[in-house]
Write a protein that holds these residues in place. Structure first.
Motif, short mmCIF file in Angstrom:
data_model
loop_
_atom_site.label_atom_id
_atom_site.label_comp_id
_atom_site.label_asym_id
_atom_site.label_seq_id
_atom_site.Cartn_x
_atom_site.Cartn_y
_atom_site.Cartn_z
N ARG B 408 0.89 -9.15 -5.49
CA ARG B 408 2.01 -8.30 -5.09
C ARG B 408 3.02 -9.06 -4.25
O ARG B 408 4.21 -8.80 -4.32
CB ARG B 408 1.50 -7.10 -4.31
CG ARG B 408 0.86 -7.54 -3.01
CD ARG B 408 0.41 -6.40 -2.14
NE ARG B 408 -0.34 -6.96 -1.02
CZ ARG B 408 -1.16 -6.29 -0.26
NH1 ARG B 408 -1.35 -5.02 -0.48
NH2 ARG B 408 -1.78 -6.87 0.73
N ARG B 443 1.79 -13.75 2.46
CA ARG B 443 1.30 -13.19 3.72
C ARG B 443 -0.11 -12.66 3.64
O ARG B 443 -0.89 -12.82 4.56
CB ARG B 443 2.22 -12.05 4.16
CG ARG B 443 3.59 -12.52 4.51
CD ARG B 443 4.25 -11.55 5.47
NE ARG B 443 3.88 -11.89 6.82
CZ ARG B 443 4.72 -11.83 7.85
NH1 ARG B 443 5.93 -11.43 7.68
NH2 ARG B 443 4.32 -12.13 9.05
N CYS B 444 -0.47 -12.01 2.55
CA CYS B 444 -1.80 -11.39 2.54
C CYS B 444 -2.85 -12.40 2.10
O CYS B 444 -4.03 -12.10 2.16
CB CYS B 444 -1.82 -10.11 1.70
SG CYS B 444 -2.17 -10.34 -0.04
N GLN B 445 -2.42 -13.58 1.69
CA GLN B 445 -3.34 -14.67 1.39
C GLN B 445 -4.43 -14.26 0.40
O GLN B 445 -5.61 -14.57 0.58
CB GLN B 445 -3.97 -15.20 2.70
CG GLN B 445 -2.98 -15.95 3.58
CD GLN B 445 -2.75 -17.36 3.08
OE1 GLN B 445 -3.64 -18.19 3.13
NE2 GLN B 445 -1.56 -17.62 2.56
N GLY B 446 -4.02 -13.55 -0.61
CA GLY B 446 -4.97 -13.15 -1.64
C GLY B 446 -5.76 -11.90 -1.32
O GLY B 446 -6.67 -11.53 -2.05
N GLY B 447 -5.42 -11.24 -0.23
CA GLY B 447 -6.14 -10.02 0.14
C GLY B 447 -6.08 -8.98 -0.96
O GLY B 447 -7.02 -8.21 -1.18
N TYR B 448 -4.97 -8.97 -1.69
CA TYR B 448 -4.84 -8.00 -2.77
C TYR B 448 -5.26 -8.58 -4.11
O TYR B 448 -5.87 -7.90 -4.92
CB TYR B 448 -3.38 -7.52 -2.85
CG TYR B 448 -3.12 -6.56 -3.98
CD1 TYR B 448 -3.64 -5.27 -3.93
CD2 TYR B 448 -2.38 -6.94 -5.09
CE1 TYR B 448 -3.42 -4.39 -4.97
CE2 TYR B 448 -2.16 -6.06 -6.13
CZ TYR B 448 -2.68 -4.78 -6.06
OH TYR B 448 -2.47 -3.91 -7.09
N GLN B 450 -6.94 -11.72 -5.00
CA GLN B 450 -7.97 -12.72 -5.31
C GLN B 450 -9.13 -12.15 -6.12
O GLN B 450 -9.73 -12.86 -6.93
CB GLN B 450 -8.49 -13.40 -4.04
CG GLN B 450 -9.19 -12.48 -3.08
CD GLN B 450 -9.89 -13.29 -1.99
OE1 GLN B 450 -10.85 -13.97 -2.25
NE2 GLN B 450 -9.38 -13.22 -0.78
N MET B 451 -9.43 -10.87 -5.93
CA MET B 451 -10.50 -10.28 -6.72
C MET B 451 -10.14 -10.26 -8.21
O MET B 451 -10.96 -10.55 -9.07
CB MET B 451 -10.77 -8.83 -6.27
CG MET B 451 -11.33 -8.67 -4.88
SD MET B 451 -10.07 -8.90 -3.61
CE MET B 451 -9.44 -7.27 -3.39
N ARG B 452 -8.87 -9.91 -8.45
CA ARG B 452 -8.41 -9.86 -9.85
C ARG B 452 -8.41 -11.26 -10.46
O ARG B 452 -8.76 -11.45 -11.63
CB ARG B 452 -7.01 -9.29 -9.88
CG ARG B 452 -6.97 -7.82 -9.54
CD ARG B 452 -5.61 -7.41 -8.99
NE ARG B 452 -5.63 -6.02 -8.60
CZ ARG B 452 -6.18 -5.58 -7.47
NH1 ARG B 452 -6.74 -6.43 -6.61
NH2 ARG B 452 -6.19 -4.29 -7.19
#
Lengths: 459, 537
Positions: B408, B443-448, B450-452
């Motif tokens: 995102r 900013r979120c460093q893959g927080g949203y 990385q799972m995908r």
């Protein structure tokens, strides 16, 4: 050509705030609504919050996150409120044109009201600039939660948790239940960041120690994490040399705060409050941009999801009035943060009607009085046995006593606790807010209370 | 051992990749051996990405000459290879009379080196060019610029592969032998290779490989640089890199900007003997902050995204004096071996110039036949975020995967992730996707996302969850599945109902029951994409 469509209310995000805003609008007679959700399913972060404790305030029962979300999803289905999933909002303009992308293409929606309910994101290791190497195995608590609860992937065995936000404590329990060993939770403040009930039910019940006034001063490992160095901190949160202790582990879980997700809001020209890192809003939850509203964790990080829903329902009432009338009463009066108050919502009011005040205190206070004054004149006060930053305080400020001129000041007076664990660790009773916690909203981490203040940024 | 290569290049950093790409202009069988799992995992990516002007190096040195040459060719390379490069200029900012004198000396040196576009500017012009900077005057280098070091290296390597070069990752070289027939046998952790030529482009490993070639005596020390990355929000306040006045050996702390608009603070430049430790020190982070705000007062800790560290291999003499690049073929000791030693800054800028210089030395010894089918063009993965709405719409129409945003923060689509995974070099790590797409970088460093991305990588490459790595060989994110039960694989989309089912199974056996209440009825609404009311039509 990009297709242009028109809608009364466009809701950005189908999590708890967006869903409650949608049903709220429907109850207020608005039918031309569109919820845009980027995931495959509605529900937002609740989908991965499979612990219970949600809904006690709002629905009178205790539910898991998915169940709580489903309650609203069922309403949305029953009311036939339109929504699209697998669709991402690319931009929102100040004139309320919302560009949505999906596999079907790009569509521009021109909305009478845009409702921002994007939730929040987790503060990362990089944002804290924790020194040391950058091995695999450092996860924010919400990411670990998603891996375990949604993706069937086990990311941890031997675990150190940094930060005592609610989601960190919930993950301490979750990881333990899944066979990992959690060595301890390390909190930089002298009290737990999350709710007392989570300290009790997620840590104490599982013999997971909570270490206060400690921070990570180095992370080790080139491939996977091999350990972390923890130091004690002084009263200013600075590591005390000579107190370093190394813990061998393969995983570091971070629960060090949540930050409202406002990239789209900034696009739209919405001004943010440095205290909340969410929008400045008036008592109608309208941001500084006409017709753009915000509620839930995108506005300020909540402790309980129930309050997210309630706030979004209030937003819906005023947004419905705005859609019907084209305007709302002006709110020229500022609401300022006084002593011991970390932030307030709303930051602007009319002075002619009552409003709901939300706030957090900066540090634990005993025998606390929340006082609202207008031009130095007290217009409201509320006594609490105790106030802690982990808990959001919500107060109804009645219209009586308010005047249409003069800014307001909110203060929290009381006996400041001088650190120590007692504050958060012990009692489950924390005054006015009530006790139905643990369902911490969103990725559930009220550590965010302090997202700006608590993290050891000042180092 | 299957075949004898014409050239084997040891090291897939920017110089090894440039060698491979430039050699693929000839009819040669080329292999590249790399100990890491992808190109560009060490020094080539761990720097500021500044394209240097060439004024900072001793006149007559290879560093000066090849930097100036490399700088001149960067525009064309960027067009051919599709990586970001901006000739944005750069300022060296000063305040005192001594600094003014020093800048004049630097400018004069630059002119001798052949660097152009150098001039002193006064405070007014400085603040017109870079409003946010603190300083009374500056040396402006108009031809300096910034480039994307990841994509520059990746593009060189992918273009080399496109033109026939073979890449072998996870292939650390442990020994090199010269056979009686004059060929080289190169021993790696995963087997033997044979080649007529060998190129030492091992970067931090250049000393070791040089020893293996019999070219002993090079002393290599590391210069370790710590950096802080700031949010893109601040990018507009740094239209070009901002440097302080350099001493003879150290360029000082600078505030630079990446081609994506992130601001970088660094480097710290500390000598080190450990060429594989990338830890960042607290004292250095503090120092970077303190020094950076002196020239650029906009540093806020709340804009920190990440820190990183890089190590430059410096060849030093017995007195510890830093030496020039060494580019040599020593016919009597190691014939048909190109030895590249001490390729540090400005190696990124100079990389292709270094390669061409080294190849000219090879051509003095052997005539390579030009390959007329060489294709200099490498098409980049279209970046959805950078396109205008009409272009975005057209892309989605062509390929609906462009309509699915995975990351995102950077608005990286499923289509981009898939192209990154299926790149010409192959893709073994999550970092390979990150560097090719910018997913997980903001900013979120893959927080949203990385799972995908880990899920897509498993699906597309067939790796199991325990085989997957983030970047390094032993950097596995997962220890296994949470549940092995038949029929429970969250797979496409990780439906809520499935997840809670799993949780209730786990809670059954535990005493608290704290998490058990969740199973029922929570998945239904989840299925459909559009509801009751017909929306999307």
């Amino acid at each position: 050509m990009i297709e242009r469509r028109y809608v009364d209310a466009l809701i950005v995000g189908g999590g708890p705030a967006g869903l409650a805003a949608a049903t709220g609008l429907w109850y207020s007679g608005i039918r031309d609504i569109l919820i845009v959700e980027r995931e495959k399913h509605l529900g937002g972060i609740l989908r991965q919050c499979i612990h219970d404790g949600f809904g006690l305030t709002q629905l009178g029962v205790t539910l898991s996150g998915p169940e709580y979300a489903q309650h609203y999803v069922d309403d949305v289905e029953r009311m036939e409120i339109p929504y699209i999933t697998n669709a991402t909002v690319l931009s929102v303009t100040p004139s309320r044109v919302v560009t949505v992308v999906s596999r079907d293409g790009l569509v521009e929606y021109e909305a009478k009201a845009v409702i921002l309910t994007m939730g929040c994101r987790e503060r990362t290791r990089g944002a804290l600039a924790i020194p040391g190497e950058r091995p695999t195995g450092v996860f924010t608590a919400g990411v670990a939660q998603a891996y375990i609860n949604l993706y069937n992937r086990m990311p941890a065995r031997e675990v150190i948790i940094l930060g005592s936000g609610d989601i960190g404590m919930i993950m301490a329990r979750r990881l333990t239940l899944e066979g990992a060993h959690v060595q301890g939770v390390f909190e930089v403040m002298p009290y737990a960041a999350g709710l007392p009930r989570n300290v009790e039910q997620c840590l104490n019940d599982y013999n997971i120690p909570l270490y206060l006034s400690r921070t990570a001063t180095k992370i080790h490992g080139s491939g996977r994490v091999t350990g972390v160095t923890i130091s004690e901190v002084d009263a200013h949160g600075k590591p005390i040399p000579g107190t370093e202790k190394e813990y061998a582990c393969d995983t570091v879980i971070l629960s060090v705060g949540l930050i409202p997700e406002n990239e789209l809001s900034l696009d739209a020209g919405v001004e943010l409050d440095p205290h909340t890192r969410g929008a400045f809003v008036d008592e109608h939850y309208m941001t500084g941009v006409e017709g753009v509203f915000a509620a839930g964790n995108v506005l300020h990080v909540h402790d309980l999801v129930d309050y997210v829903s309630l706030e979004a329902e209030r937003l819906a009432m005023s947004a419905a009035a705005y859609i019907k009338d084209g305007s709302l009463p002006a709110c020229p009066l500022a609401v300022e943060c006084g002593e011991n108050v970390g932030h307030v919502i709303p930051q602007r009011v009319s002075g002619t009607s009552g409003f709901q005040l939300s706030l957090r205190v900066r540090g634990p206070l005993r025998s606390c009085t929340i006082k609202v004054t207008q031009d130095g004149r007290e217009v409201f006060s509320h006594k609490m046995r105790k106030a802690i930053p982990a808990e959001m305080i919500r107060l109804e400020i009645p219209a009586a006593g308010l005047s249409a001129s003069g800014d307001l000041m909110v203060e929290a007076m009381g006996q400041v606790e001088d650190g120590g664990a007692s504050g958060a660790a012990g009692s489950a009773d924390c005054g006015a807010v009530g006790s139905g916690d643990s369902g911490a909203a969103g990725s559930g981490d009220s550590g965010a209370a302090g997202s700006a203040d608590y993290a050891p940024e000042g180092r | 051992m299957k075949k004898t290569y014409d050239v084997i290049i040891i090291g897939a950093g920017v110089v090894g990749s440039a060698m491979a790409r430039e050699l693929s202009r000839y009819k040669l069988d080329i292999a590249v051996l790399e100990k890491n799992l992808d190109v560009c995992f060490e020094t080539s990516s761990r720097n500021t990405g500044v394209c240097h002007g060439g004024f900072a190096y001793d006149p007559g040195s290879l560093k000066a000459r090849l930097c100036v040459e490399g700088n001149r060719m960067m525009g064309q390379l960027s067009e051919e290879l599709g990586f970001s490069f901006k000739r944005c200029g750069k300022v060296l900012v000063g305040n005192t009379d001594e600094e003014y004198e020093q800048l004049l000396r630097v400018m004069a040196q630059g002119e001798v080196n052949g660097a152009t576009g150098l001039r002193m500017i006064d405070e007014e012009e400085l603040h017109r060019l870079v409003p946010a900077v603190k300083g009374k005057f500056a040396l402006l280098s108009e031809n300096s610029g910034i480039l994307d070091p990841f994509m520059f290296t990746i593009a060189l390597a992918e273009n080399a592969a496109h033109n026939g070069a073979e890449y072998f990752f996870d292939s650390e070289v442990t020994d090199i032998r010269r056979e009686e027939d004059g060929t080289w046998t190169i021993v790696t952790v995963h087997g033997l290779f044979r080649s007529r030529w060998v190129v030492n482009a091992a970067g931090l490993g250049c000393g070791k490989v040089s020893d293996m070639l019999g070219l002993t005596g090079y002393r290599i020390i590391g210069s370790k640089d710590d950096y802080i990355i700031l949010d893109r929000r601040l990018g507009r306040l740094v239209p070009m890199p901002i440097y302080t006045v350099p001493s003879n050996t150290y360029m000082g702390i600078h505030v630079t900007i990446t081609t994506d608009g992130n601001v970088l603070l660094g480097p710290t430049a500390e000598e080190t003997d450990d060429l594989s430790y990338y830890g960042v020190e607290q004292k250095n982070l503090d120092y970077l902050y303190e020094e950076a705000v002196k020239i650029w007062p906009h540093v806020e800790r709340s804009d920190y995204i990440r820190t990183y560290s890089g190590i430059l291999p410096k060849w030093v003499d017995e007195n510890g004096q830093i030496q020039d690049f060494k580019i040599e073929i020593v016919d009597n000791v190691a014939p048909n071996a190109v030895n590249l030693v001490g390729i540090e800054s400005p190696g990124l800028t100079a990389s292709v110039a270094i390669a061409r210089y080294a190849i000219s030395m090879m051509l003095e010894r052997e005539k390579f036949e030009e390959d007329l089918s060489f294709d200099p063009i490498r098409k980049p993965i279209p970046r959805f975020e950078q396109l205008c709405p009409a272009e975005q719409a057209a892309l989605i129409e062509e390929n609906p995967d462009y309509g699915e945003i995975v990351c995102r923060c950077e608005k990286v689509t499923r289509a981009e992730i898939l192209q990154a995974i299926h790149n010409p070099l192959g893709c073994a790590t999550m970092a390979s996707v990150k560097y090719r797409t910018r997913s997980m970088m903001r900013r979120c460093q893959g927080g949203y996302c990385q799972m995908r991305i880990s899920q897509m990588l498993e699906e597309e490459t067939g790796q199991s969850e325990t085989e997957l790595v983030y970047m390094r060989k032993d950097g596995h994110p997962f220890f296994g599945k949470v549940r092995e039960e038949e029929g429970w694989d969250p797979g496409a989309g990780a439906a809520a109902g499935n997840a809670s089912g799993a949780e209730s199974a786990s809670a059954a056996g535990c005493s608290s029951g704290a998490e058990s209440a969740s199973a029922a009825g929570c998945s239904s609404g989840a299925g459909s994409s559009v509801t009751g009311k017909e929306v999307a039509k």
